[in-house]
Design a protein around this motif. Structure first.
Motif, PDB file in Angstrom:
ATOM      1  N   UNK A  88     -13.615   2.225 -32.652  1.00 59.04           N
ATOM      2  CA  UNK A  88     -14.422   1.083 -32.203  1.00 59.04           C
ATOM      3  C   UNK A  88     -13.859  -0.198 -32.809  1.00 59.04           C
ATOM      4  N   UNK A  89     -13.558  -1.165 -31.949  1.00 58.99           N
ATOM      5  CA  UNK A  89     -13.080  -2.472 -32.388  1.00 58.99           C
ATOM      6  C   UNK A  89     -14.109  -3.514 -31.973  1.00 58.99           C
ATOM      7  N   UNK A  90     -14.328  -4.499 -32.826  1.00 59.02           N
ATOM      8  CA  UNK A  90     -15.336  -5.515 -32.507  1.00 59.02           C
ATOM      9  C   UNK A  90     -14.911  -6.886 -33.020  1.00 59.02           C
ATOM     10  N   UNK A  91     -15.337  -7.898 -32.280  1.00 57.68           N
ATOM     11  CA  UNK A  91     -15.217  -9.296 -32.703  1.00 57.68           C
ATOM     12  C   UNK A  91     -16.621  -9.850 -32.851  1.00 57.68           C
ATOM     13  N   UNK A  92     -16.866 -10.582 -33.925  1.00 58.17           N
ATOM     14  CA  UNK A  92     -18.191 -11.147 -34.157  1.00 58.17           C
ATOM     15  C   UNK A  92     -18.140 -12.665 -33.944  1.00 58.17           C
ATOM     16  N   UNK A  93     -19.069 -13.182 -33.122  1.00 57.37           N
ATOM     17  CA  UNK A  93     -19.143 -14.609 -32.804  1.00 57.37           C
ATOM     18  C   UNK A  93     -20.575 -15.098 -32.943  1.00 57.37           C
ATOM     19  N   UNK A 157     -23.759  -2.262 -32.821  1.00 59.88           N
ATOM     20  CA  UNK A 157     -22.426  -1.942 -32.301  1.00 59.88           C
ATOM     21  C   UNK A 157     -21.346  -2.103 -33.372  1.00 59.88           C
ATOM     22  N   UNK A 158     -21.696  -2.826 -34.448  1.00 60.68           N
ATOM     23  CA  UNK A 158     -20.721  -3.033 -35.506  1.00 60.68           C
ATOM     24  C   UNK A 158     -20.588  -1.821 -36.424  1.00 60.68           C
ATOM     25  N   UNK A 159     -21.546  -0.908 -36.339  1.00 62.16           N
ATOM     26  CA  UNK A 159     -21.498   0.282 -37.192  1.00 62.16           C
ATOM     27  C   UNK A 159     -20.225   1.084 -36.910  1.00 62.16           C
ATOM     28  N   UNK A 160     -19.507   1.409 -37.972  1.00 65.63           N
ATOM     29  CA  UNK A 160     -18.271   2.202 -37.884  1.00 65.63           C
ATOM     30  C   UNK A 160     -17.170   1.509 -37.082  1.00 65.63           C
ATOM     31  N   UNK A 161     -17.273   0.190 -36.935  1.00 64.88           N
ATOM     32  CA  UNK A 161     -16.261  -0.543 -36.176  1.00 64.88           C
ATOM     33  C   UNK A 161     -15.242  -1.194 -37.099  1.00 64.88           C
ATOM     34  N   UNK A 168     -14.636 -19.312 -39.602  1.00 62.81           N
ATOM     35  CA  UNK A 168     -15.884 -19.997 -39.269  1.00 62.81           C
ATOM     36  C   UNK A 168     -17.074 -19.044 -39.232  1.00 62.81           C
ATOM     37  N   UNK A 169     -16.858 -17.827 -38.746  1.00 57.11           N
ATOM     38  CA  UNK A 169     -17.968 -16.886 -38.549  1.00 57.11           C
ATOM     39  C   UNK A 169     -18.061 -15.796 -39.607  1.00 57.11           C
ATOM     40  N   UNK A 170     -17.305 -15.923 -40.678  1.00 59.65           N
ATOM     41  CA  UNK A 170     -17.389 -14.879 -41.684  1.00 59.65           C
ATOM     42  C   UNK A 170     -18.760 -14.858 -42.379  1.00 59.65           C
ATOM     43  N   UNK A 171     -19.527 -15.957 -42.253  1.00 64.31           N
ATOM     44  CA  UNK A 171     -20.881 -15.958 -42.817  1.00 64.31           C
ATOM     45  C   UNK A 171     -21.743 -14.864 -42.171  1.00 64.31           C
ATOM     46  N   UNK A 172     -21.430 -14.540 -40.913  1.00 61.27           N
ATOM     47  CA  UNK A 172     -22.185 -13.481 -40.232  1.00 61.27           C
ATOM     48  C   UNK A 172     -21.908 -12.120 -40.859  1.00 61.27           C
ATOM     49  N   UNK A 173     -20.692 -11.928 -41.326  1.00 61.24           N
ATOM     50  CA  UNK A 173     -20.357 -10.676 -42.003  1.00 61.24           C
ATOM     51  C   UNK A 173     -21.174 -10.530 -43.281  1.00 61.24           C
ATOM     52  N   UNK A 174     -21.297 -11.636 -44.016  1.00 60.54           N
ATOM     53  CA  UNK A 174     -22.098 -11.614 -45.246  1.00 60.54           C
ATOM     54  C   UNK A 174     -23.574 -11.415 -44.913  1.00 60.54           C
ATOM     55  N   UNK A 175     -24.014 -12.106 -43.865  1.00 62.54           N
ATOM     56  CA  UNK A 175     -25.420 -12.033 -43.475  1.00 62.54           C
ATOM     57  C   UNK A 175     -25.848 -10.604 -43.138  1.00 62.54           C
ATOM     58  N   UNK A 176     -24.949  -9.868 -42.520  1.00 65.70           N
ATOM     59  CA  UNK A 176     -25.273  -8.498 -42.128  1.00 65.70           C
ATOM     60  C   UNK A 176     -24.717  -7.458 -43.103  1.00 65.70           C
ATOM     61  N   UNK A 178     -21.710  -6.737 -44.103  1.00 68.44           N
ATOM     62  CA  UNK A 178     -20.526  -5.989 -43.650  1.00 68.44           C
ATOM     63  C   UNK A 178     -19.395  -6.216 -44.649  1.00 68.44           C
ATOM     64  N   UNK A 179     -18.966  -5.148 -45.331  1.00 61.95           N
ATOM     65  CA  UNK A 179     -17.939  -5.272 -46.359  1.00 61.95           C
ATOM     66  C   UNK A 179     -16.675  -4.476 -46.048  1.00 61.95           C
ATOM     67  N   UNK A 180     -16.806  -3.401 -45.270  1.00 61.40           N
ATOM     68  CA  UNK A 180     -15.672  -2.523 -45.010  1.00 61.40           C
ATOM     69  C   UNK A 180     -15.055  -2.800 -43.634  1.00 61.40           C
ATOM     70  N   UNK A 181     -13.768  -2.544 -43.529  1.00 59.44           N
ATOM     71  CA  UNK A 181     -13.042  -2.678 -42.265  1.00 59.44           C
ATOM     72  C   UNK A 181     -13.314  -4.014 -41.586  1.00 59.44           C
ATOM     73  N   UNK A 182     -13.252  -5.072 -42.358  1.00 59.23           N
ATOM     74  CA  UNK A 182     -13.464  -6.419 -41.823  1.00 59.23           C
ATOM     75  C   UNK A 182     -12.185  -7.228 -42.014  1.00 59.23           C
ATOM     76  N   UNK A 183     -11.824  -7.975 -40.994  1.00 59.85           N
ATOM     77  CA  UNK A 183     -10.565  -8.710 -41.006  1.00 59.85           C
ATOM     78  C   UNK A 183     -10.821 -10.153 -40.592  1.00 59.85           C
ATOM     79  N   UNK A 184     -10.560 -11.066 -41.538  1.00 59.85           N
ATOM     80  CA  UNK A 184     -10.772 -12.489 -41.290  1.00 59.85           C
ATOM     81  C   UNK A 184      -9.462 -13.088 -40.772  1.00 59.85           C
ATOM     82  N   UNK A 185      -9.511 -13.648 -39.573  1.00 59.94           N
ATOM     83  CA  UNK A 185      -8.306 -14.163 -38.919  1.00 59.94           C
ATOM     84  C   UNK A 185      -8.168 -15.657 -39.202  1.00 59.94           C
TER      85      UNK A 185
END
Length: 359
Positions: A88-93, A157-161, A168-176, A178-185
């Protein structure tokens, strides 16, 4: 396999092991083995007896070359053992309209192209854009350019992704959390004649560069580093022109009666030029590059590989006068270049660009 090629491509101590049972000297047994093998097989440049009873085998370079090219021609470079494992691949916006912002579009393309790599390797891939705000989506036409992408507000949908985000949107990763398998572009910088242009947006760049070139340009550096787009330099052409050039050479020579289909008639492949050997080595590396891209979740490794392969082609092409090559060398060169074409065509499929981009 000996660590030092001076000791052969492979080595055996069978003569030493048989000596006691046969009541013979290892050297005598080794000579018998050597004679029988040389009568039966023609792939060895040399067979040497050394030390207390070692038999060192040196394989003809032609045999390795032929094996590599046949492997490419059969498509072995894109055969993997993985079958239908889910990825599972995901982009968060924050909202879907952000996808038209350059940095967010870059994050999307890294996610999307990576999915193509996983597909090639045999995985069953899902690609999802997860949005925080339920904004009106007027981007159906834009998103229709991409295969199998789903847009949702469901953060489950982000589970196991494997998750991509812009700075700009990495705050959403912190908010939810999300620490593993995250890639900031990282961000995108646009230049024209070496002058930075902050006034050009994604839609304008599509008009200026074309869609395929922009998609490619956004991934011409590892996602952790900034990418620099120079409007006056066509990076995509650098890796697509070689395909056109090779096709042109083959077509011209075929009209002169030198047919690619007759390459099999050549009994020995002659690749003496160091650049030819470098290209041959590159052809063997494609499968490992795919595996490395997956291991690091970084599509740029494929782009770097394509650039390195094409760089070697440009160097070889610049010093080659095809009509001045003898038949055997010419046919060997054509077979090598045809294999380059095969690999490049697979890369174009990953990029979803036309192999005729330069035409």
């Amino acid at each position: 396999m000996p660590k030092n090629r001076e000791h052969g491509d492979f080595s055996s101590n069978i003569a030493l092991k048989l000596a006691k049972n046969l009541n013979m000297k290892p050297y005598e047994i080794g000579n018998l083995i050597k004679e029988k093998i040389q009568k039966k097989y023609n792939i060895f440049e040399n067979i040497k007896l050394e030390g207390p009873g070692f038999i060192n085998f040196y394989i003809k370079e032609f045999y390795f070359t032929d094996k590599i090219l046949k492997s490419v021609e059969k498509g072995d470079f894109k055969r993997f053992s993985i079958k239908n494992e889910n990825v599972k691949l995901a982009l968060i916006l924050s909202d879907i309209n952000e996808i038209l912002e350059l940095s967010e579009f870059r994050a999307f393309m890294n996610m999307y192209y990576l999915g193509n790599i996983y597909n090639l390797a045999g995985y069953k891939v899902s690609k999802t854009v997860v949005v925080y705000n339920d904004e009106t989506n007027n981007l159906d036409n834009f998103l229709s350019n991409f295969k199998g992408v789903k847009v949702t507000k469901n953060f489950d949908e982000l589970n196991d992704s494997i998750i991509f985000s812009s700075y700009k949107n990495q705050f959403l990763l912190k908010q939810y959390g999300i620490k593993d398998k995250r890639y900031i572009v990282n961000k995108v910088n646009v230049y024209k004649n070496k002058i930075e242009r902050n006034d050009i947006d994604t839609v304008q760049l599509i008009d200026i560069l074309g869609f395929d070139r922009l998609k490619y340009s956004l991934c011409t550096n590892t996602f952790t580093s900034e990418v620099y787009i120079e409007i006056t330099r066509d990076d995509l052409r650098f890796i697509t022109y070689p395909y056109s050039r090779i096709s042109s050479v083959i077509n011209i020579l075929e009209k002169e009666g030198i047919l690619l289909g007759n390459i099999e008639d050549v009994k020995e492949i002659i690749l003496e030029n160091n650049l030819e050997k470098e290209i041959l080595t590159k052809l063997t590396q494609f499968k490992d590059i795919v595996k490395s891209s997956i291991a690091y979740n970084d599509f740029f490794k494929i782009i770097k590989y394509a650039n390195d392969l094409c760089e070697n082609f440009y160097k070889l092409n610049s010093i080659t006068l095809y009509r001045k090559l003898g038949r055997q060398k010419l046919m060997s060169r054509l077979r090598l270049l045809n294999s380059v074409k095969i690999i490049l065509e697979e890369i174009y499929k990953l990029l979803e660009v036309s192999k005729n981009y330069c035409l």
